[in-house]
Design an enzyme around this catalytic site. Structure first.
Site, short mmCIF file in Angstrom:
data_model
loop_
_atom_site.label_atom_id
_atom_site.label_comp_id
_atom_site.label_asym_id
_atom_site.label_seq_id
_atom_site.Cartn_x
_atom_site.Cartn_y
_atom_site.Cartn_z
N LYS A 1 13.40 -16.31 -10.87
CA LYS A 1 13.94 -17.56 -11.39
C LYS A 1 12.87 -18.29 -12.23
O LYS A 1 13.22 -19.43 -12.58
CB LYS A 1 13.87 -18.71 -9.95
CG LYS A 1 14.77 -18.23 -8.90
CD LYS A 1 14.42 -19.01 -7.78
CE LYS A 1 15.36 -18.76 -6.32
NZ LYS A 1 14.92 -19.35 -5.11
N ARG B 1 2.02 -4.87 -7.84
CA ARG B 1 2.48 -3.85 -8.82
C ARG B 1 3.19 -4.74 -10.00
O ARG B 1 4.28 -5.30 -9.24
CB ARG B 1 3.22 -2.67 -8.22
CG ARG B 1 3.92 -1.91 -9.46
CD ARG B 1 4.49 -0.57 -9.03
NE ARG B 1 3.28 0.49 -8.62
CZ ARG B 1 3.41 1.65 -8.52
NH1 ARG B 1 4.63 2.20 -8.27
NH2 ARG B 1 2.36 2.42 -8.22
N HIS C 1 -4.32 2.23 -12.24
CA HIS C 1 -3.75 2.48 -10.92
C HIS C 1 -4.96 2.67 -10.15
O HIS C 1 -4.97 3.89 -9.61
CB HIS C 1 -2.73 3.52 -11.06
CG HIS C 1 -1.90 3.32 -9.74
ND1 HIS C 1 -2.26 2.92 -8.70
CD2 HIS C 1 -0.87 4.32 -9.57
CE1 HIS C 1 -1.09 3.15 -7.77
NE2 HIS C 1 -0.35 3.86 -8.27
N ARG D 1 5.85 5.52 -2.62
CA ARG D 1 4.41 5.94 -2.17
C ARG D 1 3.47 4.79 -2.03
O ARG D 1 2.89 4.60 -0.92
CB ARG D 1 3.70 7.08 -2.70
CG ARG D 1 4.32 8.56 -2.19
CD ARG D 1 4.44 9.48 -3.53
NE ARG D 1 5.45 9.18 -4.52
CZ ARG D 1 6.59 9.11 -4.21
NH1 ARG D 1 7.15 9.65 -3.39
NH2 ARG D 1 7.35 8.67 -5.36
N THR D 2 3.35 4.32 -2.96
CA THR D 2 2.05 3.08 -2.91
C THR D 2 2.66 2.07 -2.06
O THR D 2 1.73 1.69 -1.19
CB THR D 2 2.04 2.75 -4.53
OG1 THR D 2 1.70 3.78 -5.36
CG2 THR D 2 0.82 1.78 -4.59
#
Length: 307
Positions: free
Chosen positions: A80, A101, A129, A51-52
């Protein structure tokens, strides 16, 4: 240049203006289809999301902009060993704004400190959030017509749930807000939320372990899932994951104008039989998330409303 790392980065007045813009976008969506022509959003998702991430992408596309980025740390140079600071320096050369995120708390702050473009925290560990919080505020205001004089029930994983922590931080700024915190003892809100946010702001709250007992008093019920990814011990997760399941029987205990929200994804904490109840607002909530993120992108890029 501004960033959004915490729901309190915007004042109450600024939050109200952003929610007003989101409402205008909802009502006049086609008028906003070209306001970000030529702008690019980078989505840096070091942690899985549906969703986000997709709502950010939909928001930018709705505004006429374009999107680039990655949906997993494994598909980025982080695999890496590249640092967040170096990644954001590079992304600043490619994009106009970034949504990040990350599983580590504070990673978006590190990015903001080294970025040449606005950074939006799209979730950092169990911490914050803020765009989900703005979505929740718009949902509550749209459904109830106000953001004050409300009794909010928060149910499920209140210990690790960053959506819960962000929402509490945001709602304590409004008048006459009361919280009923429903969870097993092992998943109660962290001490810093209890002391530094609730008690420090003289917010009335009750902690209880019975969802049935709480239902009759609620204006909003905010359900959360027990998050397997936040547990170190799978036995604890299995023991706690089915503590609270909202079904038709429990919904009969609630007010006729009590609405159910959920940041999603759900597992089994809301029975699918509840989906047909007119008070089930969690899928509408997901739609509000697109409007809020459109408004946020416009605000941080200082893009004006169409004339």
């Amino acid at each position: 240049m501004r960033h959004l790392l915490n729901p309190l980065d915007f004042s109450l007045e600024e939050t109200g203006q952003l929610l007003d813009l989101a409402k205008d976008i909802e009502d006049n969506l086609p008028e906003y289809s070209h306001v970000c022509n030529g702008k690019k959003l980078a989505t840096l998702f070091y942690e899985p999301s549906t969703r986000t991430r997709l709502s950010f992408e939909a928001a930018m596309l709705n505004l006429g902009g374009s999107v680039l980025g990655f949906s997993s740390a494994d598909s980025s140079s982080a695999s890496k060993g590249e640092s967040v600071a170096d990644t954001i320096r590079v992304i600043s050369c490619y994009a106009d704004i970034c949504a990040m995120r990350h599983p580590k708390e504070g990673a978006p702050l590190v990015a903001a400190n080294h970025s040449g473009i606005p950074v939006i925290n799209a979730g950092d560990g169990g911490h914050q959030h803020p765009t989900q919080t703005l979505t929740d505020l718009l949902s509550i205001r749209s459904l109830k017509g106000r953001l004050n004089d409300l009794t909010i029930g928060l149910c499920g994983d209140l210990k690790f749930g960053r959506t819960v922590h962000s929402l509490i931080n945001a709602l304590v700024r409004y008048e006459n807000i009361k919280f009923i915190l429903i969870s097993p003892p092992e998943l109660r809100v962290p001490e810093y939320i209890r002391e530094d946010v609730l008690r420090a702001n003289n917010i009335e709250f009750i902690e209880m372990d019975s969802l049935d007992d709480a239902m009759p008093d609620l204006d909003i019920l905010y359900m959360t899932r027990v998050q397997k990814e936040r547990f170190f011990n799978e036995e604890d997760y299995i023991r706690l994951k089915d503590c609270y399941i909202l079904d038709k029987k429990k919904m009969k205990l609630a007010k006729e104008d009590m609405y159910v929200l959920h940041p999603l994804p759900r597992v089994n904490e809301i029975s699918v039989e509840v989906d047909d109840d007119k008070r089930a607002a969690y899928f509408k909530q997901a739609q509000y998330g697109v409007y809020v993120r459109m408004a946020l992108i416009m605000t941080l890029l200082e893009v004006n409303k169409p004339c």
